[in-house]
Write a protein that holds these residues in place. Structure first.
Motif, PDB file in Angstrom:
ATOM      1  N   PHE A 281       0.790  -1.236   0.000  1.00  0.00           N
ATOM      2  CA  PHE A 281       0.000   0.000   0.000  1.00  0.00           C
ATOM      3  C   PHE A 281       0.824   1.290   0.000  1.00  0.00           C
ATOM      4  N   ILE A 282       2.089   1.273   0.383  1.00  0.00           N
ATOM      5  CA  ILE A 282       2.878   2.514   0.322  1.00  0.00           C
ATOM      6  C   ILE A 282       3.003   2.983  -1.120  1.00  0.00           C
ATOM      7  N   GLY A 283       3.326   2.056  -2.016  1.00  0.00           N
ATOM      8  CA  GLY A 283       3.464   2.405  -3.430  1.00  0.00           C
ATOM      9  C   GLY A 283       2.150   2.708  -4.118  1.00  0.00           C
ATOM     10  N   LEU A 284       1.049   2.353  -3.507  1.00  0.00           N
ATOM     11  CA  LEU A 284      -0.270   2.623  -4.075  1.00  0.00           C
ATOM     12  C   LEU A 284      -0.858   3.929  -3.551  1.00  0.00           C
ATOM     13  N   VAL A 285      -0.755   4.146  -2.241  1.00  0.00           N
ATOM     14  CA  VAL A 285      -1.405   5.281  -1.596  1.00  0.00           C
ATOM     15  C   VAL A 285      -0.597   6.575  -1.730  1.00  0.00           C
ATOM     16  N   SER A 286       0.724   6.497  -1.563  1.00  0.00           N
ATOM     17  CA  SER A 286       1.555   7.709  -1.566  1.00  0.00           C
ATOM     18  C   SER A 286       1.408   8.548  -2.833  1.00  0.00           C
ATOM     19  N   PRO A 287       1.451   7.933  -4.037  1.00  0.00           N
ATOM     20  CA  PRO A 287       1.267   8.757  -5.242  1.00  0.00           C
ATOM     21  C   PRO A 287      -0.080   9.464  -5.289  1.00  0.00           C
ATOM     22  N   HIS A 288      -1.138   8.816  -4.782  1.00  0.00           N
ATOM     23  CA  HIS A 288      -2.456   9.451  -4.761  1.00  0.00           C
ATOM     24  C   HIS A 288      -2.457  10.675  -3.847  1.00  0.00           C
ATOM     25  N   MET A 337      -3.445  -1.822   7.291  1.00  0.00           N
ATOM     26  CA  MET A 337      -4.545  -1.292   8.109  1.00  0.00           C
ATOM     27  C   MET A 337      -4.765   0.193   7.837  1.00  0.00           C
ATOM     28  N   ILE A 338      -3.678   0.915   7.530  1.00  0.00           N
ATOM     29  CA  ILE A 338      -3.799   2.336   7.204  1.00  0.00           C
ATOM     30  C   ILE A 338      -4.225   2.517   5.744  1.00  0.00           C
ATOM     31  N   GLY A 339      -3.646   1.701   4.879  1.00  0.00           N
ATOM     32  CA  GLY A 339      -3.850   1.869   3.448  1.00  0.00           C
ATOM     33  C   GLY A 339      -5.219   1.480   2.944  1.00  0.00           C
ATOM     34  N   VAL A 340      -5.788   0.405   3.471  1.00  0.00           N
ATOM     35  CA  VAL A 340      -7.088  -0.074   2.970  1.00  0.00           C
ATOM     36  C   VAL A 340      -8.192   0.967   3.167  1.00  0.00           C
ATOM     37  N   PRO A 341      -8.370   1.530   4.390  1.00  0.00           N
ATOM     38  CA  PRO A 341      -9.423   2.554   4.548  1.00  0.00           C
ATOM     39  C   PRO A 341      -9.211   3.764   3.638  1.00  0.00           C
ATOM     40  N   PHE A 342      -7.937   4.175   3.493  1.00  0.00           N
ATOM     41  CA  PHE A 342      -7.663   5.335   2.648  1.00  0.00           C
ATOM     42  C   PHE A 342      -7.986   5.022   1.192  1.00  0.00           C
ATOM     43  N   PHE A 343      -7.643   3.825   0.749  1.00  0.00           N
ATOM     44  CA  PHE A 343      -7.905   3.439  -0.632  1.00  0.00           C
ATOM     45  C   PHE A 343      -9.404   3.360  -0.898  1.00  0.00           C
ATOM     46  N   LEU A 344     -10.166   2.826   0.062  1.00  0.00           N
ATOM     47  CA  LEU A 344     -11.619   2.782  -0.083  1.00  0.00           C
ATOM     48  C   LEU A 344     -12.199   4.201  -0.136  1.00  0.00           C
ATOM     49  N   TYR A 345     -11.602   5.109   0.652  1.00  0.00           N
ATOM     50  CA  TYR A 345     -12.024   6.512   0.614  1.00  0.00           C
ATOM     51  C   TYR A 345     -11.793   7.107  -0.778  1.00  0.00           C
ATOM     52  N   LEU A 346     -10.654   6.772  -1.386  1.00  0.00           N
ATOM     53  CA  LEU A 346     -10.357   7.276  -2.727  1.00  0.00           C
ATOM     54  C   LEU A 346     -11.389   6.775  -3.734  1.00  0.00           C
ATOM     55  N   ILE A 347     -11.750   5.488  -3.610  1.00  0.00           N
ATOM     56  CA  ILE A 347     -12.734   4.922  -4.529  1.00  0.00           C
ATOM     57  C   ILE A 347     -14.068   5.644  -4.416  1.00  0.00           C
TER      58      ILE A 347
END
Length: 353
Positions: A281-288, A337-347
């Motif tokens: 998730f670091i490589g997925l969330v950070s660029p967003h 645990m940090i990345g999943v909620p943030f990614f769902l928020y982005l969606i």
């Protein structure tokens, strides 16, 4: 007409100044977070002790014990540096992948690189004695993880190229090959000796502890070279974001930049994962986060993404070290645990776009 041009220049300079100021604030936040992270942990070493230990380097302090020096310089400082470097590497790898394939779902984790690294590490952990003739010593595990990370990316890119070479095909190929290596790791766990399972399981969850200074140096050199290259063709990456036809019409060597970007992202991911295990998730969330805060201009998004990735991983590791101290949570669990909620928020936030 001249007034409009002057106003446009003024607006550009203001935006540029704000972006530079934001990057400087991120750097300051990273330094403060690093100091706090060094100062908190399961041991009795606090901020005052950390300051005294660093001061002891210049002026000897009799009140500082050897144990306190070892905790700061042999345990916490290497771990904090590793978190910063690996966070930067994974974040920039994700930034490049999402940029060149024009897909917000692409990342080192979703393309199966971590699964390939896990398989290579599993081979080294379970069958390490059989590869003693290679004389890699303590670097046997990182070497195997690195090799299979690169192999995974080559397989994913090869499968995508044999089909229509679109970003969706790339993701599907990454998922499929990732599942293949995940199944192979499960097979190794099933047939392996019980005594090897704890190390194998812990590695697949990600850990920043125990990375030698030689490993830190390797990550730092790979990261520094990659950032220099990325900044060198940042303008080409900006043009490529408008599409292949537009970039080629302007004179950008689209295929060369795309292959170079793919190679850099592979190198960054492989080097990072080979020493720390699976960190998602670091490589997925950070660029967003970077694009939301500073935009798509690679001249600013590369340093900003580096700092945001470092901050995220450093905070995640600090939480993992202290939330149930003295037991440590693997950092890969915390980032998920940090990345999943943030990614769902982005969606949810991008619905309809």
């Amino acid at each position: 007409m001249e007034k409009n041009i002057d106003q446009a220049k003024l607006n550009y300079m203001n935006k540029r100044s704000r972006k530079i100021l934001f990057i400087l604030l991120l750097a300051l936040a990273l330094v403060v977070t690093a100091v706090i992270s060094i100062a908190i942990g399961a041991s009795s070493v606090n901020l005052k002790t950390v300051i005294q230990v660093f001061g002891d380097v210049f002026v000897h302090n009799e009140s500082i014990t050897d144990m306190q020096r070892d905790i700061v310089f042999s345990i916490r400082v290497p771990r904090i540096i590793t978190a910063i470097l690996v966070g930067m590497a994974l974040s920039n790898a994700g930034l490049l992948m999402q940029g060149i394939f024009q897909n917000p779902l692409v990342s080192p984790y979703t393309l199966g690189v971590s699964n390939g690294a896990s398989f290579g590490a599993s081979l080294a952990i379970i069958f390490g004695s059989s590869f003693a003739f290679l004389n890699f010593g303590e670097f046997l595990l990182p070497v195997f993880a690195f090799a299979f990370s690169v192999l995974t990316m080559m397989m994913v890119y090869g499968v995508a190229k044999m089909s229509n070479n679109t970003s969706s095909t790339l993701i599907l190929a990454g998922v499929a090959i990732g599942y293949l290596f995940s199944a192979l790791v499960s097979l190794i766990k099933y047939v392996s000796d019980v005594k090897d399972l704890p190390e194998l399981v812990f590695w697949t969850m990600g850990s920043l502890s125990g990375v030698p200074w030689e490993g830190i140096a390797i990550i730092a050199v790979a990261l520094a070279g990659s950032i220099i290259l990325m900044m060198g063709f940042a303008w080409d990456l900006n043009i490529m974001s408008a599409g292949e036809e537009t970039a080629i019409s302007i004179g950008v060597n689209y295929k060369r930049i795309k292959m170079l970007s793919f190679g850099i992202s592979t190198l960054l991911t492989a080097v990072a994962v080979s020493f720390t295990g699976v960190i998602g998730f670091i490589g997925l969330v950070s660029p967003h986060i970077t694009k939301m805060l500073i935009g798509n201009d690679y001249r600013y998004s590369v340093p900003a993404s580096s700092l945001i990735g470092a901050l995220l991983l450093l905070i995640a590791d600090t939480i993992g070290r202290n939330i149930i101290a003295p037991t440590q949570l693997p950092v890969g669990i915390v980032t998920s645990m940090i990345g999943v909620p943030f990614f769902l928020y982005l969606i949810v936030r991008k619905r309809g776009k």
